[in-house]
Structures are given as structure tokens and as C-alpha cells.
Design a protein around this motif. Structure first.
Motif, short mmCIF file in Angstrom:
data_model
loop_
_atom_site.label_atom_id
_atom_site.label_comp_id
_atom_site.label_asym_id
_atom_site.label_seq_id
_atom_site.Cartn_x
_atom_site.Cartn_y
_atom_site.Cartn_z
N VAL A 31 0.87 -1.18 0.00
CA VAL A 31 0.00 0.00 0.00
C VAL A 31 0.91 1.23 0.00
CG1 VAL A 31 -0.26 0.05 2.52
CG2 VAL A 31 -1.97 1.15 1.09
N GLY A 32 0.53 2.19 -0.83
CA GLY A 32 1.32 3.42 -0.92
C GLY A 32 0.42 4.63 -0.95
N ILE A 33 0.97 5.75 -0.51
CA ILE A 33 0.24 7.01 -0.56
C ILE A 33 1.13 8.11 -1.12
CG2 ILE A 33 -1.32 6.45 1.36
CD1 ILE A 33 0.41 8.30 3.14
N ALA A 34 0.48 9.08 -1.72
CA ALA A 34 1.13 10.34 -2.12
C ALA A 34 0.45 11.42 -1.29
CB ALA A 34 0.97 10.59 -3.61
N VAL B 245 -2.39 12.65 -20.57
CA VAL B 245 -1.49 13.31 -19.61
C VAL B 245 -0.75 12.27 -18.78
CG1 VAL B 245 -1.42 14.80 -17.56
CG2 VAL B 245 -2.81 15.46 -19.53
N LYS B 246 -1.44 11.23 -18.36
CA LYS B 246 -0.80 10.17 -17.56
C LYS B 246 0.32 9.51 -18.36
CE LYS B 246 -2.03 6.03 -14.95
NZ LYS B 246 -3.13 5.10 -14.64
N GLU B 247 0.07 9.22 -19.63
CA GLU B 247 1.10 8.62 -20.48
C GLU B 247 2.30 9.56 -20.64
OE1 GLU B 247 1.52 5.48 -21.59
OE2 GLU B 247 -0.23 5.15 -20.33
N ALA B 248 2.03 10.85 -20.82
CA ALA B 248 3.11 11.83 -20.94
C ALA B 248 3.93 11.89 -19.65
CB ALA B 248 2.54 13.21 -21.27
N MET B 249 3.26 11.81 -18.50
CA MET B 249 3.96 11.84 -17.21
C MET B 249 4.88 10.62 -17.09
SD MET B 249 2.79 14.61 -15.78
CE MET B 249 3.46 14.46 -14.18
N LEU B 250 4.42 9.49 -17.56
CA LEU B 250 5.25 8.27 -17.51
C LEU B 250 6.48 8.41 -18.40
CD1 LEU B 250 2.55 5.48 -17.52
CD2 LEU B 250 4.32 5.84 -15.80
N GLU B 251 6.32 9.00 -19.57
CA GLU B 251 7.45 9.18 -20.48
C GLU B 251 8.46 10.17 -19.93
OE1 GLU B 251 6.02 10.07 -24.42
OE2 GLU B 251 4.71 8.31 -24.40
N GLU B 252 7.98 11.18 -19.20
CA GLU B 252 8.87 12.22 -18.65
C GLU B 252 9.63 11.77 -17.41
OE1 GLU B 252 6.57 15.68 -17.68
OE2 GLU B 252 5.65 15.72 -19.67
N GLY B 253 9.00 10.97 -16.58
CA GLY B 253 9.57 10.69 -15.26
C GLY B 253 10.21 9.33 -15.15
N ASP B 254 10.74 9.10 -13.95
CA ASP B 254 11.35 7.81 -13.66
C ASP B 254 10.46 7.08 -12.65
OD1 ASP B 254 11.84 9.53 -11.59
OD2 ASP B 254 13.90 8.85 -11.24
N ILE B 255 9.20 6.94 -13.02
CA ILE B 255 8.22 6.31 -12.15
C ILE B 255 8.15 4.83 -12.48
CG2 ILE B 255 5.75 6.19 -11.61
CD1 ILE B 255 5.66 9.24 -12.06
N ARG B 256 8.28 4.00 -11.44
CA ARG B 256 8.14 2.56 -11.62
C ARG B 256 6.65 2.22 -11.55
NH1 ARG B 256 11.15 0.11 -6.73
NH2 ARG B 256 9.94 1.82 -5.86
N ARG B 257 6.11 1.75 -12.66
CA ARG B 257 4.70 1.37 -12.69
C ARG B 257 4.46 0.14 -11.82
NH1 ARG B 257 0.82 2.70 -16.04
NH2 ARG B 257 -0.30 2.11 -14.19
N HIS B 258 3.26 0.06 -11.31
CA HIS B 258 2.80 -1.09 -10.54
C HIS B 258 3.57 -1.28 -9.23
CE1 HIS B 258 0.25 -1.83 -13.90
NE2 HIS B 258 1.29 -1.92 -14.70
N ARG B 259 4.04 -0.18 -8.68
CA ARG B 259 4.50 -0.16 -7.30
C ARG B 259 3.64 0.90 -6.62
NH1 ARG B 259 9.07 -2.74 -5.60
NH2 ARG B 259 8.03 -2.39 -3.60
N ALA B 260 3.11 0.59 -5.45
CA ALA B 260 2.05 1.39 -4.85
C ALA B 260 2.42 2.86 -4.62
CB ALA B 260 1.60 0.74 -3.54
N GLY B 261 3.59 3.13 -4.07
CA GLY B 261 3.98 4.52 -3.81
C GLY B 261 4.16 5.31 -5.09
N ASP B 262 4.79 4.70 -6.07
CA ASP B 262 5.01 5.37 -7.35
C ASP B 262 3.72 5.57 -8.12
OD1 ASP B 262 7.71 5.69 -6.93
OD2 ASP B 262 8.32 3.99 -8.15
N ASP B 263 2.83 4.58 -8.09
CA ASP B 263 1.55 4.74 -8.78
C ASP B 263 0.70 5.83 -8.13
OD1 ASP B 263 2.11 2.88 -10.72
OD2 ASP B 263 0.77 1.33 -9.96
#
Length: 170
Positions: A27-30, A134-152
Motif C-alpha cells: 500500500v502506498g500514498i502520495a 497526460v498520464k502517459e506523458a507523465m510516464l514518459e517524462e519521469g522515472d516512475i516505476r509502474r505497478h508499485r504502490a507509492g510510485d503509482d
């Protein structure tokens, strides 16, 4: 001069799979200040469902959960401590996340001291129309690991902020 936007608190849960028998594994939160964090959850003995396809997505093995995960009660208490004063937190997969959150709190013998709501309740029509792009663009711009709770959770929060900004410019 426009008011600074207070970011909503977003919550995301990774699970052992989908459907009957699945359970929360992370479980992750922002938070409103933009920081994020997550906890792996130690599976209970009776939590036996494991979908190898889900593991391929999140990359977390059951052995790792048993080794590094926190007890269910610890994670539920952390969530209550973190989210009680905030009151309402948001999820983009409310149906799944609410089910897994309820399971976590049930097995912890605790009651959530916050409410989980669907993220779409915060979005206006303009935001909803541009959300996926916008979500796809954010993924291309950042170093976010998909399918990890904190990053998602962080990705959702950043996407919310960007769609809010873009829809205000229209």
C-alpha cells in the motif's frame, strides 16, 4: 494571482492478483506535500492466492513479502496515523482498492479512520477528457516505476495536478 492548489492524498494498492482470494501486498500514498511512501505487507497464512501474472507486473515475490513485509496490523495502524487528519483519500481503482483496504483492516481488527473515495469524483469533464494522454506523458517524462504502490499513487497525484493546470488554461 491564483491560489496554490492543495494536492489530494492518493492511495494505491498492489495485490496478489485480481478477484476471489486476492489480498493486498503493498500500500502506498502520495501526500499533499508531494512526498510519497509505501509499505510491503506480510501475507497472512490463510492468504494463499498468488497470480504469477500479477507478480510479473509488480515484480514483488511472495518470498520477499514474507521476508520484508510489515505485519497487517502495523500497516493498518500506519494508514490510520497518516490519514486520520486528512479524512478523505482518493484511488483510481476504488472498487479493487476499497476491497483490499477492507480486507487489510478486517484482518488487523481495526476500523479505518479515513474514507477512500474514487478519484474521478475530483475530476471535471475537461480533466477526464485529457487524463489518459497526460498520464502517459507523465510516464514518459519521469522515472516512475509502474505497478508499485507509492510510485503509482505519486503518478496519479502528478497527473491530477497537470490535468487541473491544463484544464484551467482552456
Amino acid at each position: 494571482m491564483s491560489q496554490p492548489v492543495t494536492l489530494p492524498t492518493l492511495l494505491d494498492i498492489e495485490a496478489s492478483g485480481f478477484g476471489r482470494g486476492s489480498y493486498p501486498i503493498e500500500v502506498g500514498i502520495a501526500r499533499p506535500d508531494g512526498s510519497s511512501c509505501a509499505f510491503l505487507i506480510q501475507p497472512l497464512e490463510e492468504w494463499t492466492h498468488w497470480d504469477p501474472k500479477a507478480e510479473l507486473l509488480h515484480g514483488i515475490s511472495r518470498a520477499r513479502l514474507e521476508r520484508e513485509g510489515y505485519p497487517v496490523r502495523h500497516v493498518a495502524q500506519w494508514l490510520n496515523d497518516e490519514l486520520h487528519d486528512i479524512g478523505t483519500v482518493y484511488s483510481d481503482s476504488w472498487g479493487y482498492d476499497n476491497t483490499w483496504l477492507s480486507l487489510l483492516f478486517h484482518h488487523a481488527g481495526m476500523i479505518p479512520r479515513f474514507r477512500l473515495e474514487a478519484l474521478r469524483r475530483l475530476l471535471d469533464e475537461r480533466q477526464m477528457a485529457i487524463w489518459s494522454d497526460v498520464k502517459e506523458a507523465m510516464l514518459e517524462e519521469g522515472d516512475i516505476r509502474r505497478h508499485r504502490a507509492g510510485d503509482d499513487a505519486k503518478l496519479l497525484q502528478l497527473t491530477y495536478a497537470r490535468t487541473l493546470k491544463l484544464s484551467a488554461e482552456d
